[in-house]
Design a protein around this motif. Structure first.
Motif, short mmCIF file in Angstrom:
data_model
loop_
_atom_site.label_atom_id
_atom_site.label_comp_id
_atom_site.label_asym_id
_atom_site.label_seq_id
_atom_site.Cartn_x
_atom_site.Cartn_y
_atom_site.Cartn_z
N ILE A 23 22.65 57.87 31.40
CA ILE A 23 22.10 56.68 30.78
C ILE A 23 22.20 56.84 29.26
O ILE A 23 21.77 57.85 28.71
N LYS A 24 22.74 55.82 28.59
CA LYS A 24 22.87 55.85 27.14
C LYS A 24 21.72 55.13 26.46
O LYS A 24 21.25 55.56 25.42
N PHE A 25 21.28 54.00 27.05
CA PHE A 25 20.14 53.28 26.48
C PHE A 25 19.49 52.40 27.54
O PHE A 25 20.07 52.13 28.59
N PHE A 26 18.27 51.99 27.24
CA PHE A 26 17.46 51.17 28.13
C PHE A 26 16.83 50.07 27.28
O PHE A 26 16.19 50.37 26.28
N LEU A 27 17.02 48.81 27.66
CA LEU A 27 16.48 47.69 26.90
C LEU A 27 15.70 46.75 27.80
O LEU A 27 16.08 46.53 28.95
N MET A 28 14.63 46.20 27.26
CA MET A 28 13.93 45.09 27.90
C MET A 28 13.96 43.95 26.90
O MET A 28 13.55 44.12 25.75
N VAL A 29 14.44 42.79 27.36
CA VAL A 29 14.71 41.67 26.48
C VAL A 29 14.17 40.40 27.10
O VAL A 29 14.26 40.22 28.32
N ASN A 30 13.62 39.50 26.27
CA ASN A 30 13.17 38.21 26.82
C ASN A 30 14.31 37.21 26.80
O ASN A 30 15.39 37.49 26.30
N LYS A 31 14.08 36.01 27.35
CA LYS A 31 15.14 35.00 27.45
C LYS A 31 15.58 34.47 26.09
O LYS A 31 16.65 33.91 25.96
N GLN A 32 14.74 34.63 25.07
CA GLN A 32 15.11 34.20 23.73
C GLN A 32 15.99 35.22 23.02
O GLN A 32 16.42 35.00 21.91
N GLY A 33 16.22 36.36 23.67
CA GLY A 33 17.09 37.38 23.10
C GLY A 33 16.37 38.38 22.23
O GLY A 33 17.00 39.16 21.52
N GLN A 34 15.05 38.40 22.28
CA GLN A 34 14.27 39.34 21.48
C GLN A 34 14.08 40.64 22.26
O GLN A 34 13.64 40.62 23.40
N THR A 35 14.38 41.75 21.63
CA THR A 35 14.19 43.05 22.27
C THR A 35 12.71 43.37 22.29
O THR A 35 12.05 43.37 21.27
N ARG A 36 12.21 43.66 23.46
CA ARG A 36 10.79 44.00 23.62
C ARG A 36 10.55 45.49 23.80
O ARG A 36 9.49 45.99 23.52
N LEU A 37 11.57 46.18 24.27
CA LEU A 37 11.46 47.63 24.44
C LEU A 37 12.87 48.19 24.37
O LEU A 37 13.79 47.63 24.97
N SER A 38 13.05 49.25 23.62
CA SER A 38 14.37 49.90 23.59
C SER A 38 14.18 51.41 23.55
O SER A 38 13.25 51.91 22.91
N ARG A 39 15.05 52.09 24.26
CA ARG A 39 15.02 53.55 24.28
C ARG A 39 16.47 54.01 24.33
O ARG A 39 17.24 53.60 25.20
N TYR A 40 16.84 54.85 23.37
CA TYR A 40 18.20 55.37 23.29
C TYR A 40 18.19 56.86 23.62
O TYR A 40 17.32 57.59 23.14
N TYR A 41 19.15 57.29 24.42
CA TYR A 41 19.25 58.68 24.83
C TYR A 41 20.37 59.41 24.13
O TYR A 41 20.62 60.58 24.41
N GLU A 42 21.06 58.70 23.24
CA GLU A 42 22.05 59.29 22.34
C GLU A 42 21.76 58.73 20.97
O GLU A 42 21.29 57.60 20.83
N HIS A 43 22.04 59.51 19.93
CA HIS A 43 21.75 59.04 18.58
C HIS A 43 22.65 57.86 18.21
O HIS A 43 23.87 57.92 18.35
N VAL A 44 22.01 56.77 17.77
CA VAL A 44 22.71 55.59 17.27
C VAL A 44 21.97 55.17 16.01
O VAL A 44 20.75 55.01 16.02
N GLU A 45 22.71 54.98 14.93
CA GLU A 45 22.09 54.57 13.67
C GLU A 45 21.42 53.21 13.83
O GLU A 45 21.86 52.37 14.61
N ILE A 46 20.37 52.99 13.03
CA ILE A 46 19.56 51.79 13.16
C ILE A 46 20.38 50.50 13.03
O ILE A 46 20.24 49.59 13.85
N HIS A 47 21.24 50.41 12.01
CA HIS A 47 22.00 49.16 11.85
C HIS A 47 23.00 48.97 12.99
O HIS A 47 23.29 47.84 13.38
N LYS A 48 23.49 50.05 13.57
CA LYS A 48 24.39 49.93 14.72
C LYS A 48 23.62 49.53 15.98
O LYS A 48 24.14 48.82 16.83
N ARG A 49 22.37 49.98 16.08
CA ARG A 49 21.52 49.58 17.21
C ARG A 49 21.32 48.07 17.22
O ARG A 49 21.41 47.42 18.26
N THR A 50 21.04 47.53 16.05
CA THR A 50 20.80 46.10 15.94
C THR A 50 22.03 45.31 16.37
O THR A 50 21.92 44.34 17.13
N MET A 51 23.19 45.72 15.91
CA MET A 51 24.44 45.04 16.28
C MET A 51 24.72 45.21 17.77
O MET A 51 25.10 44.26 18.46
N LEU A 52 24.52 46.43 18.29
CA LEU A 52 24.76 46.71 19.70
C LEU A 52 23.84 45.86 20.57
O LEU A 52 24.28 45.23 21.53
#
Length: 107
Positions: free
Chosen positions: A2-31
Motif C-alpha cells: 500500500i502506497k497511500f490511503f485516502l478518505m474523500v467526500n463527494k465534493q473532492g475534499q480529502t478528509r483523511l490521508s495516510r502515506y506509507y512512502e515519502h511524498v513531498e507536500i506539494h506533490k501530495r496535493t497534486m496527486l
C-alpha cells in the motif's frame, strides 16, 4: 504494498490521508487532486480498480464518502477492496454509525 490511503467526500475534499512512502507536500496535493478527479468521475457501473501512473487505485464508495487506496502493481486488488470494506466496518462498530463528521472530528 500500500502506497497511500485516502478518505474523500463527494465534493473532492480529502478528509483523511495516510502515506506509507515519502511524498513531498506539494506533490501530495497534486496527486490527491488527480486521484480524486479520476475516482469521482467514474459511474457506479464501472470497475473500482484504476491503473494510474506507476500504481493502481482501488476505491469504494460509501454514501458521500470515497475510500481510495493506492497500491503497487503486484498487490491483489480484491484483497485491498475487501480491506477497505473491513476498515469501514470497524469504523462503523467503533463509532456506531460512520458519518463524515465523526471522521473529521476524531482525526
Amino acid at each position: 504494498m500500500i502506497k497511500f490511503f485516502l478518505m474523500v467526500n463527494k465534493q473532492g475534499q480529502t478528509r483523511l490521508s495516510r502515506y506509507y512512502e515519502h511524498v513531498e507536500i506539494h506533490k501530495r496535493t497534486m496527486l490527491e487532486a488527480e486521484v480524486i478527479k479520476n475516482c469521482l468521475s467514474r459511474s457506479k457501473d464501472q470497475c473500482s480498480f484504476i491503473e494510474y501512473k506507476d500504481f493502481k487505485l482501488v476505491y469504494r464508495q460509501y454514501a458521500a464518502l470515497f475510500v481510495v487506496v493506492g497500491i503497487n502493481e503486484t498487490e491483489n486488488e480484491m484483497a485491498v477492496y475487501e480491506l477497505i470494506h473491513n476498515f469501514v466496518e470497524v469504523l462503523d462498530k467503533y463509532f456506531s454509525r460512520v458519518v463524515m463528521n465523526v471522521i473529521i472530528s476524531n482525526k
